[in-house]
Design a protein around this motif. Structure first.
Motif, PDB file in Angstrom:
ATOM      1  N   GLU A   1       0.848  -1.376  -0.085  1.00 10.67           N
ATOM      2  CA  GLU A   1      -0.021  -0.070  -0.079  1.00 10.67           C
ATOM      3  C   GLU A   1       0.743   1.187  -0.094  1.00 10.67           C
ATOM      4  O   GLU A   1       0.562   2.401  -0.452  1.00 10.67           O
ATOM      5  N   GLY A   2       2.027   1.088   0.612  1.00  7.78           N
ATOM      6  CA  GLY A   2       2.834   2.481   0.914  1.00  7.78           C
ATOM      7  C   GLY A   2       4.003   2.603  -0.169  1.00  7.78           C
ATOM      8  O   GLY A   2       4.167   3.884  -0.528  1.00  7.78           O
ATOM      9  N   LEU A   3       4.699   1.729  -0.589  1.00  7.89           N
ATOM     10  CA  LEU A   3       5.744   1.893  -1.316  1.00  7.89           C
ATOM     11  C   LEU A   3       5.493   2.491  -2.886  1.00  7.89           C
ATOM     12  O   LEU A   3       4.606   2.251  -3.143  1.00  7.89           O
ATOM     13  N   GLN A   4       6.248   3.479  -3.127  1.00  8.52           N
ATOM     14  CA  GLN A   4       6.180   3.957  -4.383  1.00  8.52           C
ATOM     15  C   GLN A   4       6.297   2.974  -5.391  1.00  8.52           C
ATOM     16  O   GLN A   4       5.484   2.845  -6.545  1.00  8.52           O
ATOM     17  N   ASP A   5       6.843   2.039  -5.419  1.00 11.22           N
ATOM     18  CA  ASP A   5       7.200   0.768  -6.146  1.00 11.22           C
ATOM     19  C   ASP A   5       8.287  -0.184  -5.526  1.00 11.22           C
ATOM     20  O   ASP A   5       8.875   0.158  -4.647  1.00 11.22           O
ATOM     21  N   TYR A   6       8.266  -1.419  -6.150  1.00  2.94           N
ATOM     22  CA  TYR A   6       9.239  -2.173  -5.662  1.00  2.94           C
ATOM     23  C   TYR A   6       9.524  -3.329  -6.722  1.00  2.94           C
ATOM     24  O   TYR A   6       8.511  -3.482  -7.754  1.00  2.94           O
ATOM     25  N   ALA A   7      10.459  -4.239  -6.846  1.00  5.65           N
ATOM     26  CA  ALA A   7      10.808  -5.084  -7.650  1.00  5.65           C
ATOM     27  C   ALA A   7      10.660  -6.547  -7.268  1.00  5.65           C
ATOM     28  O   ALA A   7       9.718  -7.554  -7.941  1.00  5.65           O
ATOM     29  N   GLU A   8      10.823  -6.766  -6.005  1.00  4.27           N
ATOM     30  CA  GLU A   8      10.548  -8.021  -5.510  1.00  4.27           C
ATOM     31  C   GLU A   8      10.455  -7.998  -3.691  1.00  4.27           C
ATOM     32  O   GLU A   8      11.106  -6.992  -3.489  1.00  4.27           O
ATOM     33  N   ILE A   9       9.539  -8.885  -3.262  1.00  5.27           N
ATOM     34  CA  ILE A   9       9.510  -8.772  -1.721  1.00  5.27           C
ATOM     35  C   ILE A   9       9.773 -10.401  -1.440  1.00  5.27           C
ATOM     36  O   ILE A   9       8.956 -11.009  -1.787  1.00  5.27           O
ATOM     37  N   ILE A  10      10.638 -10.602  -0.622  1.00  2.00           N
ATOM     38  CA  ILE A  10      10.688 -11.723   0.220  1.00  2.00           C
ATOM     39  C   ILE A  10      10.514 -11.667   1.450  1.00  2.00           C
ATOM     40  O   ILE A  10      11.148 -10.798   2.445  1.00  2.00           O
ATOM     41  N   GLY A  11       9.886 -12.675   1.966  1.00  2.00           N
ATOM     42  CA  GLY A  11       9.463 -12.674   3.441  1.00  2.00           C
ATOM     43  C   GLY A  11      10.090 -14.102   3.982  1.00  2.00           C
ATOM     44  O   GLY A  11      10.242 -14.989   3.278  1.00  2.00           O
ATOM     45  N   VAL A  12      10.763 -13.918   5.094  1.00  2.00           N
ATOM     46  CA  VAL A  12      11.615 -14.921   5.877  1.00  2.00           C
ATOM     47  C   VAL A  12      10.906 -15.188   7.355  1.00  2.00           C
ATOM     48  O   VAL A  12      10.455 -14.117   7.894  1.00  2.00           O
ATOM     49  N   ASP A  13      10.823 -16.530   7.618  1.00  2.00           N
ATOM     50  CA  ASP A  13      10.378 -16.784   9.143  1.00  2.00           C
ATOM     51  C   ASP A  13      10.981 -18.363   9.108  1.00  2.00           C
ATOM     52  O   ASP A  13      11.144 -18.947   8.123  1.00  2.00           O
ATOM     53  N   ASN A  14      11.206 -18.447  10.422  1.00  2.00           N
ATOM     54  CA  ASN A  14      11.653 -19.732  10.807  1.00  2.00           C
ATOM     55  C   ASN A  14      10.531 -20.911  11.137  1.00  2.00           C
ATOM     56  O   ASN A  14      10.829 -22.054  11.612  1.00  2.00           O
ATOM     57  N   ASN A  15       9.236 -20.242  10.765  1.00  2.00           N
ATOM     58  CA  ASN A  15       8.189 -21.026  11.263  1.00  2.00           C
ATOM     59  C   ASN A  15       7.753 -21.812  10.101  1.00  2.00           C
ATOM     60  O   ASN A  15       7.159 -21.044   9.177  1.00  2.00           O
ATOM     61  N   ASP A  16       7.436 -23.228  10.132  1.00  2.00           N
ATOM     62  CA  ASP A  16       7.123 -24.056   8.884  1.00  2.00           C
ATOM     63  C   ASP A  16       5.687 -23.706   8.406  1.00  2.00           C
ATOM     64  O   ASP A  16       5.057 -23.409   7.368  1.00  2.00           O
ATOM     65  N   ARG A  17       4.914 -23.307   9.804  1.00  2.00           N
ATOM     66  CA  ARG A  17       3.521 -23.147   9.581  1.00  2.00           C
ATOM     67  C   ARG A  17       3.264 -21.725   8.723  1.00  2.00           C
ATOM     68  O   ARG A  17       2.016 -21.702   8.200  1.00  2.00           O
ATOM     69  N   ALA A  18       4.105 -20.819   8.931  1.00  2.00           N
ATOM     70  CA  ALA A  18       3.960 -19.542   8.095  1.00  2.00           C
ATOM     71  C   ALA A  18       3.933 -19.721   6.822  1.00  2.00           C
ATOM     72  O   ALA A  18       3.260 -18.661   6.152  1.00  2.00           O
ATOM     73  N   ALA A  19       4.573 -20.723   6.126  1.00  2.00           N
ATOM     74  CA  ALA A  19       4.880 -20.754   4.658  1.00  2.00           C
ATOM     75  C   ALA A  19       3.452 -20.896   4.034  1.00  2.00           C
ATOM     76  O   ALA A  19       3.012 -20.272   2.899  1.00  2.00           O
ATOM     77  N   ALA A  20       2.701 -21.863   4.669  1.00  2.00           N
ATOM     78  CA  ALA A  20       1.319 -22.002   3.884  1.00  2.00           C
ATOM     79  C   ALA A  20       0.381 -20.631   3.724  1.00  2.00           C
ATOM     80  O   ALA A  20      -0.191 -20.469   2.835  1.00  2.00           O
ATOM     81  N   GLY A  21       0.155 -19.905   5.076  1.00  2.00           N
ATOM     82  CA  GLY A  21      -0.651 -18.805   4.874  1.00  2.00           C
ATOM     83  C   GLY A  21       0.141 -17.624   4.244  1.00  2.00           C
ATOM     84  O   GLY A  21      -0.765 -17.060   3.211  1.00  2.00           O
ATOM     85  N   PHE A  22       1.222 -17.771   4.064  1.00  2.00           N
ATOM     86  CA  PHE A  22       1.822 -16.743   3.128  1.00  2.00           C
ATOM     87  C   PHE A  22       1.671 -17.138   1.607  1.00  2.00           C
ATOM     88  O   PHE A  22       1.321 -16.195   0.724  1.00  2.00           O
ATOM     89  N   ALA A  23       1.739 -18.403   1.361  1.00  2.00           N
ATOM     90  CA  ALA A  23       1.656 -18.700  -0.327  1.00  2.00           C
ATOM     91  C   ALA A  23       0.193 -18.315  -0.393  1.00  2.00           C
ATOM     92  O   ALA A  23      -0.062 -18.233  -1.831  1.00  2.00           O
ATOM     93  N   LYS A  24      -0.712 -18.596   0.449  1.00  2.00           N
ATOM     94  CA  LYS A  24      -2.102 -18.286   0.003  1.00  2.00           C
ATOM     95  C   LYS A  24      -2.458 -16.782  -0.276  1.00  2.00           C
ATOM     96  O   LYS A  24      -3.132 -16.437  -1.134  1.00  2.00           O
ATOM     97  N   ALA A  25      -2.084 -16.343   0.674  1.00  3.05           N
ATOM     98  CA  ALA A  25      -1.921 -14.723   0.805  1.00  3.05           C
ATOM     99  C   ALA A  25      -1.423 -14.042  -0.694  1.00  3.05           C
ATOM    100  O   ALA A  25      -2.112 -12.790  -1.292  1.00  3.05           O
ATOM    101  N   PHE A  26      -0.343 -14.644  -1.116  1.00  2.00           N
ATOM    102  CA  PHE A  26       0.378 -14.107  -2.453  1.00  2.00           C
ATOM    103  C   PHE A  26       0.289 -14.782  -3.546  1.00  2.00           C
ATOM    104  O   PHE A  26       1.275 -14.970  -4.483  1.00  2.00           O
ATOM    105  N   LYS A  27      -0.579 -15.681  -3.860  1.00  2.00           N
ATOM    106  CA  LYS A  27      -0.702 -16.668  -4.874  1.00  2.00           C
ATOM    107  C   LYS A  27      -0.756 -15.828  -6.167  1.00  2.00           C
ATOM    108  O   LYS A  27      -0.507 -16.359  -7.200  1.00  2.00           O
ATOM    109  N   GLU A  28      -1.421 -14.830  -6.025  1.00  3.68           N
ATOM    110  CA  GLU A  28      -1.523 -14.020  -7.233  1.00  3.68           C
ATOM    111  C   GLU A  28      -0.457 -12.970  -7.587  1.00  3.68           C
ATOM    112  O   GLU A  28      -0.450 -12.056  -8.508  1.00  3.68           O
ATOM    113  N   ASN A  29       0.780 -13.076  -6.734  1.00  2.63           N
ATOM    114  CA  ASN A  29       1.759 -12.235  -6.977  1.00  2.63           C
ATOM    115  C   ASN A  29       3.200 -12.766  -6.846  1.00  2.63           C
ATOM    116  O   ASN A  29       3.823 -13.240  -5.975  1.00  2.63           O
TER     117      ASN A  29
END
Length: 234
Positions: free
Chosen positions: A32-60
């Motif tokens: 919402e805030g950035l003027q523009d971006y090329a790539e965003i990487i989210g990192v987390d050491n919790n395996d459960r986070a990956a599924a929710g992340f993938a669902k949230a950004f499946k179109e990105n």
């Protein structure tokens, strides 16, 4: 209250790293805030986070997840144009995490820290703070690293010590919502049940949870004020 564009609208981010991303909630703020971006990487050491992340950004396709320890990032130095963390420093050892964030941030890149704090809150916001501290206590007895939230000055000291330039500071709060909205206890009830169950064997923590449930009804609930600090790496 400042909007994402007010905080980030002048930032052309390029390559972005979101630390302790969970299911990517803060990435929505970035988008919402950035003027523009090329790539965003989210990192987390919790395996459960990956599924929710993938669902949230499946179109990105330019936004993706990597499992990684925030205190030992598997990226070379100066790899990112913007590095950020939101509401996770109290789950981590902040100094090594912030050091790693600075290491992978390129010179002239933007560091962004967003974290709720515990002091200077209204009574309705203190409901959130006290809830968070109860969750931290229950997690702690279950062997999960979760500390109480910082004071505003403690957060500022952590970031100031990084030696950033052009530091901008924002305090974000929204007190316009009805603190007694019936939706709030309905949303919190399953959380209370889960944490009271996790506190089994610790009756004082279970009692504390029941008292906080009553506080939600009696005092009301507003989200605690969040401190957002943006700065440029020299």
């Amino acid at each position: 209250m400042p909007e994402p564009k007010d905080i980030l609208g002048a930032v052309s981010a390029g390559r972005v790293l979101d630390i302790a991303t969970g299911s990517g909630g803060f990435i929505q703020f970035l988008m919402e805030g950035l003027q523009d971006y090329a790539e965003i990487i989210g990192v987390d050491n919790n395996d459960r986070a990956a599924a929710g992340f993938a669902k949230a950004f499946k179109e990105n396709p330019g936004i993706h997840f990597q499992k990684m320890d925030a205190s030992s990032l598997d990226f070379p130095g100066s790899s990112f144009d913007l590095v950020c963390i939101s509401n996770s420093l109290h789950h981590l050892d902040p100094e090594p995490v912030l050091h790693e964030m600075m290491r992978v941030l390129r010179p002239d890149g933007t560091l962004l820290v967003s974290e709720m704090y515990r002091d200077g809150q209204t009574e309705t916001q203190m409901t959130h703070v006290l809830l968070h501290h109860w969750w931290a206590a229950v997690d702690t007895v279950n062997g999960i690293v979760h500390r109480e939230t910082y004071t505003r000055q403690e957060l500022l000291d952590l970031v100031v010590d990084l030696g950033l330039e052009e530091v901008a500071i924002y305090d974000l709060s929204d007190l316009d919502k009805n603190p007694h909205d019936p939706v709030i206890p309905a949303e919190l009830d399953p959380v209370f049940e889960r944490y009271i169950q996790r506190a089994e064997g610790h009756p004082e923590l279970q009692t504390r949870g029941l008292e906080l449930r009553q506080r939600v009804e009696k005092v009301g609930f507003h989200s605690a004020t969040t401190l957002v600090v943006r700065g440029r790496k020299i």
